[in-house]
Design a protein around this motif. Structure first.
Motif, PDB file in Angstrom:
ATOM      1  N   ARG C  44       0.832  -1.225   0.000  1.00 15.41           N
ATOM      2  CA  ARG C  44       0.000   0.000   0.000  1.00 15.41           C
ATOM      3  C   ARG C  44       0.855   1.259   0.000  1.00 15.41           C
ATOM      4  O   ARG C  44       0.526   2.244  -0.667  1.00 15.41           O
ATOM      5  N   LEU C  45       1.945   1.219   0.745  1.00 12.77           N
ATOM      6  CA  LEU C  45       2.840   2.390   0.785  1.00 12.77           C
ATOM      7  C   LEU C  45       3.489   2.614  -0.582  1.00 12.77           C
ATOM      8  O   LEU C  45       3.590   3.758  -1.050  1.00 12.77           O
ATOM      9  N   PHE C  47       2.225   1.785  -3.531  1.00 14.08           N
ATOM     10  CA  PHE C  47       1.192   2.336  -4.427  1.00 14.08           C
ATOM     11  C   PHE C  47       0.859   3.793  -4.065  1.00 14.08           C
ATOM     12  O   PHE C  47       0.614   4.615  -4.941  1.00 14.08           O
ATOM     13  N   ALA C  48       0.828   4.082  -2.770  1.00 11.35           N
ATOM     14  CA  ALA C  48       0.519   5.452  -2.331  1.00 11.35           C
ATOM     15  C   ALA C  48       1.627   6.409  -2.745  1.00 11.35           C
ATOM     16  O   ALA C  48       1.366   7.543  -3.176  1.00 11.35           O
ATOM     17  N   GLU C  51       1.351   7.200  -6.377  1.00 14.57           N
ATOM     18  CA  GLU C  51       0.247   8.136  -6.643  1.00 14.57           C
ATOM     19  C   GLU C  51       0.642   9.582  -6.337  1.00 14.57           C
ATOM     20  O   GLU C  51       0.339  10.492  -7.115  1.00 14.57           O
ATOM     21  N   LEU C  52       1.310   9.805  -5.217  1.00 14.66           N
ATOM     22  CA  LEU C  52       1.668  11.191  -4.885  1.00 14.66           C
ATOM     23  C   LEU C  52       2.806  11.717  -5.755  1.00 14.66           C
ATOM     24  O   LEU C  52       2.861  12.922  -6.038  1.00 14.66           O
ATOM     25  N   ALA C  70       1.807  20.011  -3.215  1.00 17.62           N
ATOM     26  CA  ALA C  70       1.967  18.622  -3.675  1.00 17.62           C
ATOM     27  C   ALA C  70       3.402  18.143  -3.512  1.00 17.62           C
ATOM     28  O   ALA C  70       3.637  16.981  -3.165  1.00 17.62           O
ATOM     29  N   ARG C  72       5.538  19.030  -1.234  1.00 18.38           N
ATOM     30  CA  ARG C  72       5.777  18.753   0.183  1.00 18.38           C
ATOM     31  C   ARG C  72       5.233  17.369   0.541  1.00 18.38           C
ATOM     32  O   ARG C  72       5.907  16.571   1.199  1.00 18.38           O
ATOM     33  N   ALA C  73       4.015  17.080   0.117  1.00 16.99           N
ATOM     34  CA  ALA C  73       3.412  15.772   0.391  1.00 16.99           C
ATOM     35  C   ALA C  73       4.225  14.658  -0.256  1.00 16.99           C
ATOM     36  O   ALA C  73       4.448  13.595   0.334  1.00 16.99           O
ATOM     37  N   GLU C  76       7.443  13.918   1.586  1.00 20.63           N
ATOM     38  CA  GLU C  76       7.183  13.219   2.842  1.00 20.63           C
ATOM     39  C   GLU C  76       6.936  11.724   2.613  1.00 20.63           C
ATOM     40  O   GLU C  76       7.523  10.866   3.290  1.00 20.63           O
ATOM     41  N   ILE C  77       6.079  11.393   1.648  1.00 19.88           N
ATOM     42  CA  ILE C  77       5.784   9.966   1.445  1.00 19.88           C
ATOM     43  C   ILE C  77       6.983   9.246   0.822  1.00 19.88           C
ATOM     44  O   ILE C  77       7.203   8.057   1.113  1.00 19.88           O
ATOM     45  N   ARG C  80       9.210   8.109   3.603  1.00 16.70           N
ATOM     46  CA  ARG C  80       8.669   6.919   4.275  1.00 16.70           C
ATOM     47  C   ARG C  80       8.828   5.668   3.433  1.00 16.70           C
ATOM     48  O   ARG C  80       9.107   4.588   3.935  1.00 16.70           O
TER      49      ARG C  80
END
Lengths: 110, 110, 110, 110
Positions: C44-45, C47-48, C51-52, C70, C72-73, C76-77, C80
């Protein structure tokens, strides 16, 4: 919504409903359930179906004269996804969403 | 990239190149230029083409057996977008990107 | 590309490179490899993150003044995802793509 | 939907409602209306807002633990889009959808 008639709004809604169900079922239920549900080709088809549902809705929301191209592709992959979910079993909600979306997109594609 | 062969990687790259050019040209050059460039049907077609290029790349990256469905749709809209950009004029980079993507997706669709 | 400067083009390219690698590795390598690679939270991470990355590139290509939100987001991901891929192991290409994208988006976000 | 609780489903629905309204209003109403409605920075913001609403819904549907990152970005751009639509005027439906989505995503982000 600006220039979109009611039939098209209905089709957008079917596409987004199918997108929601395919994506959340694949990433939630199927990945967790394992076994046949987690077979890579099945999961890829679920994700691919979600993507084309999303794009089909997008072209209709854009008001593009060429939304038929996307609706035709969406109807086709939804049919395949419905068949594959029937083969896997225990995927009734997904089968139903795919069938409804395929039917609605099939009408818009003509 | 895991299970994607070289022809498919080339097609993904053509799709993403066309996506980048159509989206940035529509939202940058065309909206600012006004006149024929800002005709709503032309802009909608540019945005719709960008979306289907993006989705076609997505299905290939997923390794979906059904990428052909998306590639066929992408080839079709790229042809229309190339024609419309030729009609508008002063859109050579976009015409070229659409033609290349249409050709590459056309091959993958068969 | 119309109104996008060279730093932003470089960041768009890092975002799309990371999108390609995360999506194709998750749907290709990880789903097939099984074991830790196929743990649902890891997938899931991945794929997420894909997407971002895709969305961050999209806002820059649009030439939106708000691309920073966008980017910044995305930074961040990507951080992770890089950490999680290091934890899983045998994901060096993905770690590298995420780190590069996080760094590039981090600069654009300021 | 598999592992998504009711609050998150509500937020997904607000995100997709705002996506639909921003995209169809920008590509339908605003492009056709011209004048202030067709100012490039306003249109880019509408398209950017639609994109981040779409992505925020996507991360929640994936069941990603990191959906907060996307929800925070979505809440932020929806606030900006609501303000810009108020400035332009005659965009009440869009203002309302953006405000509702910002509020819902703001709650999910914490």
């Amino acid at each position: 919504m600006a220039i979109i008639d009611q039939d098209m709004q209905e089709c957008v809604n079917q596409c987004l409903a199918c997108y929601k169900i395919c994506l959340s079922t694949a990433a939630g239920h199927c990945l967790e359930a394992g076994g046949r549900h987690a077979e890579p080709p099945h999961l890829r088809l679920m994700f691919a179906c979600a993507e084309l549902c999303r794009s089909s809705a997008h072209l209709m929301l854009l008001g593009s004269d060429d939304h038929r191209i996307a609706c035709r592709a969406c109807a086709e992959i939804c049919e395949r996804c419905a068949e594959d979910c029937e083969r896997i079993g225990d995927m009734e909600i997904c089968v139903l969403a795919c069938r409804r979306c395929a039917e609605s997109c099939g009408r818009m594609a003509n």
